[in-house]
Design a protein around this motif. Structure first.
Motif, mmCIF file in Angstrom:
data_model
loop_
_atom_site.group_PDB
_atom_site.id
_atom_site.type_symbol
_atom_site.label_atom_id
_atom_site.label_comp_id
_atom_site.label_asym_id
_atom_site.label_seq_id
_atom_site.Cartn_x
_atom_site.Cartn_y
_atom_site.Cartn_z
ATOM 1 N N ALA A 128 3.193 9.222 14.118
ATOM 2 C CA ALA A 128 2.371 8.834 15.257
ATOM 3 C C ALA A 128 2.949 9.389 16.566
ATOM 4 N N VAL A 129 4.279 9.372 16.705
ATOM 5 C CA VAL A 129 4.908 9.944 17.895
ATOM 6 C C VAL A 129 4.666 11.454 17.918
ATOM 7 N N ALA A 130 4.824 12.106 16.783
ATOM 8 C CA ALA A 130 4.588 13.555 16.704
ATOM 9 C C ALA A 130 3.127 13.892 17.000
ATOM 10 N N ASN A 131 2.206 13.054 16.535
ATOM 11 C CA ASN A 131 0.789 13.290 16.795
ATOM 12 C C ASN A 131 0.459 13.202 18.288
ATOM 13 N N GLU A 132 1.303 12.532 19.053
ATOM 14 C CA GLU A 132 1.127 12.467 20.506
ATOM 15 C C GLU A 132 1.774 13.663 21.201
ATOM 16 N N GLY A 133 2.366 14.562 20.404
ATOM 17 C CA GLY A 133 2.956 15.775 20.968
ATOM 18 C C GLY A 133 4.406 15.641 21.383
ATOM 19 N N TYR A 134 5.108 14.649 20.831
ATOM 20 C CA TYR A 134 6.507 14.427 21.191
ATOM 21 C C TYR A 134 7.414 14.511 19.978
ATOM 22 N N ILE A 135 8.638 14.923 20.243
ATOM 23 C CA ILE A 135 9.707 14.883 19.245
ATOM 24 C C ILE A 135 10.665 13.772 19.682
ATOM 25 N N TYR A 136 10.966 12.859 18.778
ATOM 26 C CA TYR A 136 11.918 11.772 19.055
ATOM 27 C C TYR A 136 13.168 12.078 18.253
ATOM 28 N N THR A 137 14.272 12.373 18.950
ATOM 29 C CA THR A 137 15.484 12.815 18.252
ATOM 30 C C THR A 137 16.572 11.754 18.172
ATOM 31 N N ASP A 138 16.367 10.597 18.768
ATOM 32 C CA ASP A 138 17.406 9.566 18.791
ATOM 33 C C ASP A 138 17.110 8.468 17.767
ATOM 34 N N ILE A 139 16.795 8.902 16.555
ATOM 35 C CA ILE A 139 16.438 7.956 15.504
ATOM 36 C C ILE A 139 17.701 7.298 14.958
ATOM 37 N N LYS A 140 17.803 5.994 15.186
ATOM 38 C CA LYS A 140 18.924 5.200 14.682
ATOM 39 C C LYS A 140 18.516 3.739 14.694
ATOM 40 N N GLN A 141 19.271 2.923 14.009
ATOM 41 C CA GLN A 141 18.941 1.504 13.878
ATOM 42 C C GLN A 141 18.738 0.832 15.232
ATOM 43 N N GLY A 142 19.568 1.138 16.215
ATOM 44 C CA GLY A 142 19.484 0.491 17.515
ATOM 45 C C GLY A 142 18.267 0.872 18.343
ATOM 46 N N ASN A 143 17.520 1.893 17.912
ATOM 47 C CA ASN A 143 16.338 2.327 18.658
ATOM 48 C C ASN A 143 15.031 2.055 17.926
ATOM 49 N N ILE A 144 15.117 1.458 16.757
ATOM 50 C CA ILE A 144 13.910 1.119 15.994
ATOM 51 C C ILE A 144 13.904 -0.391 15.801
ATOM 52 N N CYS A 145 12.816 -1.007 16.186
ATOM 53 C CA CYS A 145 12.740 -2.454 16.010
ATOM 54 C C CYS A 145 11.374 -2.834 15.460
ATOM 55 N N ILE A 146 11.215 -4.106 15.202
ATOM 56 C CA ILE A 146 10.017 -4.629 14.567
ATOM 57 C C ILE A 146 9.309 -5.546 15.555
ATOM 58 N N LEU A 147 8.033 -5.294 15.778
ATOM 59 C CA LEU A 147 7.245 -6.139 16.667
ATOM 60 C C LEU A 147 6.804 -7.405 15.950
ATOM 61 N N ASN A 148 6.754 -8.494 16.678
ATOM 62 C CA ASN A 148 6.156 -9.754 16.212
ATOM 63 C C ASN A 148 6.698 -10.268 14.891
ATOM 64 N N GLU A 149 7.983 -10.069 14.653
ATOM 65 C CA GLU A 149 8.528 -10.585 13.410
ATOM 66 C C GLU A 149 8.998 -12.027 13.559
#
Length: 190
Positions: free
Chosen positions: A145-166
């Motif tokens: 989905a991020v790539a489909n918006e034309g962006y590359i996200y290079t800081d993929i790690k546990q501290g930057n990915i979270c879960i909404l409404n859990e």
């Protein structure tokens, strides 16, 4: 010696409270209506600092709100970068790919420089509670989905990915989002 909550049109005034997280460059605080709260053992923000950082929200939403700010004061160039980062997060939140940004303030200044902050919706960082096989499609959907918006996200790690409404219970179909939109790590690929 506590001040009672300040009711305003649209809700109650809330302020940053306890430090609940820290990244490489930012700090995250939960919120309270009690500006004089004494329950912080080693306060990072004084009551005077906190009083300059209000947000008006409905009390029922307060458990779902956090304040994010840089760990250090910033110069005018870096405060612009902070604003751009929060605006990019806001754009991605509209797409369901980041926590919603509720307020950005880049005007707050002290004698050392700018002390910007933003209020966002809270998300939960218990991604490691899941077995990879059960969440790999959800993670791929986020990256795509991020790539489909034309962006590359290079800081993929546990501290930057979270879960909404859990909340306090795990869900079978978690909604993963990114939380750090520092433009050194997310950029238009064109």
């Amino acid at each position: 010696n506590t001040r009672s909550s300040v009711k305003k049109k649209g809700g109650t005034e809330f302020y940053p409270h306890h430090l609940i997280g820290r990244g490489g460059h930012k700090e995250v605080f939960n919120v309270t209506w009690d500006i004089m709260a004494k329950s912080v053992v080693k306060p990072i923000l004084t009551s005077e600092d906190r009083d300059k950082m209000p947000i008006i929200i409905d009390e029922s939403e307060s458990k779902n709100v956090v304040m994010v700010r840089p760990q250090n004061t910033l110069n005018s160039n870096n405060v612009s970068k902070f604003r751009e980062e929060m605006m990019l997060q806001s754009r991605f939140s509209e797409l369901g790919l980041a926590p919603k940004v509720l307020k950005i303030n880049t005007e707050l200044k002290n004698n050392k420089g700018y002390t910007p902050y933003a209020y966002t919706n809270r998300c939960y960082f218990d991604i490691c509670e899941y077995k990879f096989k059960t969440i790999q499609k959800n993670l791929k959907a986020l990256f795509d989905a991020v790539a489909n918006e034309g962006y590359i996200y290079t800081d993929i790690k546990q501290g930057n990915i979270c879960i909404l409404n859990e909340g306090s219970k795990r869900t079978k179909n978690p909604k993963f989002v990114f939380v750090d939109f520092d433009q050194d790590y997310i950029y238009p690929y064109k």
